[in-house]
Motif scaffolding. Sequence first.
Motif, PDB file in Angstrom:
ATOM      1  N   GLY A 151       0.822  -1.205   0.000  1.00  0.00           N
ATOM      2  CA  GLY A 151       0.000   0.000   0.000  1.00  0.00           C
ATOM      3  C   GLY A 151       0.851   1.248   0.000  1.00  0.00           C
ATOM      4  N   PRO A 152       0.264   2.337   0.497  1.00  0.00           N
ATOM      5  CA  PRO A 152       0.991   3.612   0.498  1.00  0.00           C
ATOM      6  C   PRO A 152       2.149   3.606   1.492  1.00  0.00           C
ATOM      7  CG  PRO A 152      -1.103   3.833   1.644  1.00  0.00           C
ATOM      8  CD  PRO A 152      -1.074   2.455   1.049  1.00  0.00           C
ATOM      9  N   ARG A 153       3.030   4.574   1.313  1.00  0.00           N
ATOM     10  CA  ARG A 153       4.153   4.728   2.239  1.00  0.00           C
ATOM     11  C   ARG A 153       3.610   4.995   3.641  1.00  0.00           C
ATOM     12  NH1 ARG A 153       8.950   7.518  -0.346  1.00  0.00           N
ATOM     13  NH2 ARG A 153       8.691   9.007   1.330  1.00  0.00           N
ATOM     14  N   ARG A 154       4.397   4.649   4.641  1.00  0.00           N
ATOM     15  CA  ARG A 154       3.937   4.833   6.013  1.00  0.00           C
ATOM     16  C   ARG A 154       5.080   5.259   6.920  1.00  0.00           C
ATOM     17  NH1 ARG A 154       2.704  -1.546   6.637  1.00  0.00           N
ATOM     18  NH2 ARG A 154       4.826  -2.236   6.369  1.00  0.00           N
ATOM     19  N   LYS A 155       4.713   5.901   8.018  1.00  0.00           N
ATOM     20  CA  LYS A 155       5.704   6.332   9.000  1.00  0.00           C
ATOM     21  C   LYS A 155       6.015   5.174   9.935  1.00  0.00           C
ATOM     22  CE  LYS A 155       4.547  11.221   9.363  1.00  0.00           C
ATOM     23  NZ  LYS A 155       4.098  12.286  10.264  1.00  0.00           N
ATOM     24  N   VAL A 156       7.294   4.920  10.118  1.00  0.00           N
ATOM     25  CA  VAL A 156       7.742   3.917  11.081  1.00  0.00           C
ATOM     26  C   VAL A 156       8.416   4.669  12.222  1.00  0.00           C
ATOM     27  CG1 VAL A 156       9.276   1.946  11.450  1.00  0.00           C
ATOM     28  CG2 VAL A 156       7.976   2.126   9.321  1.00  0.00           C
ATOM     29  N   TYR A 157       7.998   4.361  13.441  1.00  0.00           N
ATOM     30  CA  TYR A 157       8.483   5.057  14.627  1.00  0.00           C
ATOM     31  C   TYR A 157       9.550   4.223  15.322  1.00  0.00           C
ATOM     32  CZ  TYR A 157       4.399   7.945  13.887  1.00  0.00           C
ATOM     33  OH  TYR A 157       3.471   8.785  13.336  1.00  0.00           O
ATOM     34  N   ALA A 158      10.608   4.907  15.793  1.00  0.00           N
ATOM     35  CA  ALA A 158      11.696   4.251  16.516  1.00  0.00           C
ATOM     36  C   ALA A 158      12.065   5.110  17.723  1.00  0.00           C
ATOM     37  CB  ALA A 158      12.909   4.077  15.607  1.00  0.00           C
ATOM     38  N   VAL A 159      12.601   4.478  18.747  1.00  0.00           N
ATOM     39  CA  VAL A 159      12.976   5.169  19.983  1.00  0.00           C
ATOM     40  C   VAL A 159      14.343   5.824  19.805  1.00  0.00           C
ATOM     41  CG1 VAL A 159      13.403   4.856  22.457  1.00  0.00           C
ATOM     42  CG2 VAL A 159      11.626   3.519  21.321  1.00  0.00           C
ATOM     43  N   THR A 160      14.453   7.047  20.273  1.00  0.00           N
ATOM     44  CA  THR A 160      15.712   7.786  20.236  1.00  0.00           C
ATOM     45  C   THR A 160      16.543   7.430  21.477  1.00  0.00           C
ATOM     46  OG1 THR A 160      14.822   9.635  21.512  1.00  0.00           O
ATOM     47  CG2 THR A 160      14.583   9.745  19.091  1.00  0.00           C
ATOM     48  N   PRO A 161      17.817   7.822  21.510  1.00  0.00           N
ATOM     49  CA  PRO A 161      18.596   7.622  22.739  1.00  0.00           C
ATOM     50  C   PRO A 161      17.931   8.279  23.951  1.00  0.00           C
ATOM     51  CG  PRO A 161      20.077   8.078  20.921  1.00  0.00           C
ATOM     52  CD  PRO A 161      18.671   8.281  20.399  1.00  0.00           C
ATOM     53  N   ALA A 162      17.384   9.478  23.769  1.00  0.00           N
ATOM     54  CA  ALA A 162      16.669  10.131  24.873  1.00  0.00           C
ATOM     55  C   ALA A 162      15.441   9.320  25.277  1.00  0.00           C
ATOM     56  CB  ALA A 162      16.253  11.542  24.469  1.00  0.00           C
ATOM     57  N   GLY A 163      14.799   8.695  24.315  1.00  0.00           N
ATOM     58  CA  GLY A 163      13.645   7.847  24.607  1.00  0.00           C
ATOM     59  C   GLY A 163      14.032   6.625  25.420  1.00  0.00           C
ATOM     60  N   HIS A 164      15.178   6.036  25.102  1.00  0.00           N
ATOM     61  CA  HIS A 164      15.661   4.884  25.879  1.00  0.00           C
ATOM     62  C   HIS A 164      15.968   5.296  27.320  1.00  0.00           C
ATOM     63  CE1 HIS A 164      15.842   1.752  22.828  1.00  0.00           C
ATOM     64  NE2 HIS A 164      16.336   2.648  21.983  1.00  0.00           N
ATOM     65  N   GLN A 165      16.552   6.473  27.486  1.00  0.00           N
ATOM     66  CA  GLN A 165      16.836   6.969  28.834  1.00  0.00           C
ATOM     67  C   GLN A 165      15.544   7.218  29.604  1.00  0.00           C
ATOM     68  OE1 GLN A 165      19.256  10.455  28.158  1.00  0.00           O
ATOM     69  NE2 GLN A 165      21.161   9.273  28.109  1.00  0.00           N
ATOM     70  N   ARG A 166      14.585   7.841  28.941  1.00  0.00           N
ATOM     71  CA  ARG A 166      13.297   8.117  29.595  1.00  0.00           C
ATOM     72  C   ARG A 166      12.600   6.811  29.954  1.00  0.00           C
ATOM     73  NH1 ARG A 166       9.760  12.581  29.190  1.00  0.00           N
ATOM     74  NH2 ARG A 166      11.725  13.712  29.031  1.00  0.00           N
TER      75      ARG A 166
END
Length: 119
Positions: A76-91
Amino acid sequence: MTPVEGSERQTQLLRGALDMCMLALLAKEPAHGYELVRRLDEAGLDAGGYGTVYPLLTRMRGLGLVVDEVQESPSGPRRKVYAVTPAGHQRLAAWQAQWQRFVNTVNATLADNAGGGHE
């Protein structure tokens, strides 16, 4: 307790932990929104669907906890894939420690009342 009261309590508990759970699932493996909703459902967390998940993803992106990347989709259409940032891992690590302290406190409080009644 009526089923409605139990459901309402469950909703309140989930509301307080949903962002942490979403971040934990994304830390295991990046995902697009539909996939994340599916993973939440599989985990037994009725997150309320896309109307709840996407605003939280947007908020977490604004806080620098996740990033998104537009990827081609095989079906299908293109889609956004979300990933955790280094700050996200710390949080996430901080939230997990905070959650564990909270759960331990609640469990200890409930255990103190395990006798049930008054004498």
